[in-house]
Write a protein that holds these residues in place. Structure first.
Motif, short mmCIF file in Angstrom:
data_model
loop_
_atom_site.label_atom_id
_atom_site.label_comp_id
_atom_site.label_asym_id
_atom_site.label_seq_id
_atom_site.Cartn_x
_atom_site.Cartn_y
_atom_site.Cartn_z
N PRO A 173 34.24 60.03 57.88
CA PRO A 173 33.23 60.32 56.86
C PRO A 173 32.33 59.13 56.52
O PRO A 173 31.22 59.32 56.03
N ASP A 174 32.81 57.90 56.77
CA ASP A 174 31.97 56.74 56.50
C ASP A 174 30.98 56.45 57.62
O ASP A 174 30.26 55.45 57.59
N GLY A 175 30.93 57.33 58.63
CA GLY A 175 29.97 57.21 59.72
C GLY A 175 30.45 56.42 60.91
O GLY A 175 29.73 56.32 61.92
N THR A 176 31.67 55.83 60.85
CA THR A 176 32.16 55.06 61.98
C THR A 176 32.70 55.98 63.08
O THR A 176 33.21 57.07 62.81
N HIS A 177 32.62 55.50 64.30
CA HIS A 177 32.95 56.30 65.48
C HIS A 177 34.45 56.51 65.62
O HIS A 177 35.25 55.60 65.35
N VAL A 178 34.83 57.72 66.08
CA VAL A 178 36.23 58.02 66.39
C VAL A 178 36.41 58.28 67.88
O VAL A 178 37.20 57.62 68.55
N ALA A 179 35.67 59.25 68.43
CA ALA A 179 35.86 59.63 69.83
C ALA A 179 34.70 60.50 70.30
O ALA A 179 33.97 61.09 69.48
N ASP A 180 34.58 60.61 71.63
CA ASP A 180 33.60 61.51 72.24
C ASP A 180 34.32 62.69 72.86
O ASP A 180 35.44 62.56 73.39
N PHE A 181 33.67 63.85 72.85
CA PHE A 181 34.11 65.00 73.62
C PHE A 181 33.61 64.84 75.06
O PHE A 181 32.54 64.27 75.29
N ALA A 182 34.37 65.35 76.01
CA ALA A 182 33.98 65.25 77.42
C ALA A 182 32.74 66.09 77.69
O ALA A 182 32.60 67.21 77.19
N LEU A 183 31.84 65.54 78.48
CA LEU A 183 30.61 66.24 78.84
C LEU A 183 30.72 66.79 80.26
O LEU A 183 30.96 66.03 81.20
N PRO A 184 30.57 68.12 80.44
CA PRO A 184 30.58 68.65 81.80
C PRO A 184 29.49 67.97 82.64
O PRO A 184 28.36 67.80 82.17
N PRO A 185 29.78 67.57 83.87
CA PRO A 185 28.81 66.84 84.69
C PRO A 185 27.47 67.56 84.84
O PRO A 185 26.42 66.91 84.95
N LEU A 186 27.49 68.89 84.82
CA LEU A 186 26.27 69.66 85.00
C LEU A 186 25.25 69.40 83.90
O LEU A 186 24.05 69.61 84.09
N ARG A 248 39.59 67.57 73.21
CA ARG A 248 38.16 67.28 73.35
C ARG A 248 37.66 67.56 74.77
O ARG A 248 36.68 66.95 75.22
N GLN A 249 38.32 68.49 75.45
CA GLN A 249 37.94 68.86 76.82
C GLN A 249 37.34 70.26 76.85
O GLN A 249 37.82 71.16 76.14
N PRO A 250 36.30 70.49 77.66
CA PRO A 250 35.76 71.84 77.79
C PRO A 250 36.75 72.75 78.52
O PRO A 250 37.39 72.32 79.49
N VAL A 251 36.86 73.99 78.04
CA VAL A 251 37.80 74.94 78.66
C VAL A 251 37.10 76.18 79.20
O VAL A 251 37.70 76.93 79.98
N ALA A 252 35.84 76.42 78.84
CA ALA A 252 35.13 77.59 79.35
C ALA A 252 33.64 77.45 79.04
O ALA A 252 33.25 76.69 78.14
N GLN A 253 32.82 78.19 79.79
CA GLN A 253 31.39 78.28 79.54
C GLN A 253 30.98 79.74 79.66
O GLN A 253 31.52 80.49 80.48
N PHE A 254 30.00 80.14 78.85
CA PHE A 254 29.55 81.52 78.83
C PHE A 254 28.03 81.57 78.85
O PHE A 254 27.36 80.73 78.23
#
Length: 389
Positions: A173-186, A248-254
């Motif tokens: 909540p103080d704006g500091t970074h925690v982690a990124d979610f994985a980005l599908p290469p596409l 934080r990993q993608p599991v599906a796309q629609f």
């Protein structure tokens, strides 16, 4: 989404109101009851924040996302100022409304969002290779963290090209970074006509009511999925991405088929778009989607529609590197509201949507907010609704 276009002047004087102190209602629940379906939305009222009003040394405007936190009856509001005016930031606010009246919006705090190394994001003018395009925001009650999105940057007009990937990012909540979610290469930004289009990536995001999953949506099609939406041509396809929130990993796309742009721009060569700018999860398979259409010079210039979409029966297209000529079943969609039917004097650049507290009659409320692009001819509007189950 920040767009560089000119829009006809608007009459603001009769609708602009001062900020009013207040709170939503007397609901004290710490968990937000989410409806499993939305048959319609009943309009309660509108409040407009004065243009470029100062708050604690920052410029109010650019409201591109909103989320409600029930345990303290407050709202998180993303500002999409990419450090042009002040540092990248989000606001907190309280809203005062009931079943019949929307009395006011009171800003209660502003927080700078930091880069992973703890520094502030630079503006594109000072460092075009490390800037950001903030868009969506959600509060995660389980972790007490915020999840926010950036559309990324694709500027091939400079050498070397600026190619900054879109992202979903978790922060304290103080704006500091925690982690990124994985980005599908596409979805990576590329200098060629591949991957994510400039200014067309992750705008909307939402956590499912059970807290297990997070959905985000491409605003516009990636290049491999076909052309952008245009007037008279429905069926441009964007992707919804489902994440396991814990990993934080993608599991599906629609696949989601967009409406056509509501009308042609004037002149016809001017800018036009339609895309999904917000999603709001009802369950693991049902969401509300906000489609926002724009055409330069047209009357109206903006058209915003809310759809209930159903993923049950839709194909998982994550294995498809392109949807052109591919075989798949898209999500189904049912229109819940054309915002113009509320009778408000102007539908502006609505981009954020959240469920709010229960109303005195037990129904859930819903709030929308618009991004004025920090332009004098647009407005920062908050709209309150009653959810009809």
């Amino acid at each position: 989404m920040r767009k560089c276009f000119s829009i006809a002047a608007l009459f603001l004087a009769c609708t602009t109101v001062p900020l009013v102190t207040g709170c939503s209602d007397d609901d004290s629940d710490t968990e937000l009851p989410t409806p499993t379906s939305v048959s319609s939305l009943r309009f309660i009222g509108e409040k407009i924040v004065p243009f470029k009003q100062d708050y604690n040394g920052t410029t109010l405007g650019g409201f591109s996302g909103i989320d409600y936190r029930p345990d303290n009856n407050s709202y998180y509001i993303m500002c999409d100022d990419a450090a042009t005016f002040q540092p990248v930031r989000y606001y907190t606010a309280s809203l005062d409304f009931n079943e019949t009246t929307f009395s006011g919006v009171t800003f209660t705090g502003v927080t700078t969002i930091k880069r992973p190394d703890g520094s502030n994001f630079p503006s594109a003018a000072t460092d075009p290779y490390n800037t950001v395009d903030p868009e969506g925001i959600r509060y995660d009650a389980a972790s007490k963290h915020l999840i926010w999105s950036s559309e990324g940057i694709r500027n091939v007009g400079i050498t070397p090209p600026a190619l900054i990937n879109p992202f979903l990012r978790e922060a304290n909540p103080d704006g500091t970074h925690v982690a990124d979610f994985a980005l599908p290469p596409l979805f990576r930004m590329q200098a060629t006509d591949n991957g994510t289009r400039s200014n067309g990536s992750f705008e909307g995001l939402s956590i499912t009511p059970d807290g297990r999953y997070l959905f985000t949506a491409q605003e516009e099609p990636i290049y491999e999925d076909g052309p952008r939406a245009s007037a008279g041509a429905a069926g441009a396809v964007i992707r919804l991405v489902k994440y396991d929130k814990a990993t934080r990993q993608p599991v599906a796309q629609f696949a989601y088929k967009l409406d056509a742009v509501h009308t042609a721009p004037i002149p016809a060569t001017q800018f036009q778009l339609n895309g999904v700018v917000e999603v709001l999860a009802l369950s693991e398979t049902k969401l509300l989607a906000m489609e926002r259409s724009f055409a330069v010079g047209a009357t109206p210039d903006y058209v915003v529609k809310i759809y209930e979409i159903d993923l049950a029966g839709a194909s998982d297209v994550s294995s498809l590197n392109g949807l052109v000529n591919a075989s798949y079943t898209p999500v189904s969609k049912r229109m819940v509201l054309d915002v113009a039917t509320t009778g408000i004097r102007r539908v502006d650049n609505l981009e954020g949507m959240t469920f709010g507290p229960k109303l005195p009659n037990g129904h859930t409320s819903l709030i929308m907010v618009s991004d004025d692009n920090f332009g004098a001819t647009q407005i920062s509007q908050f709209l309150a609704f009653e959810v009809m189950p």
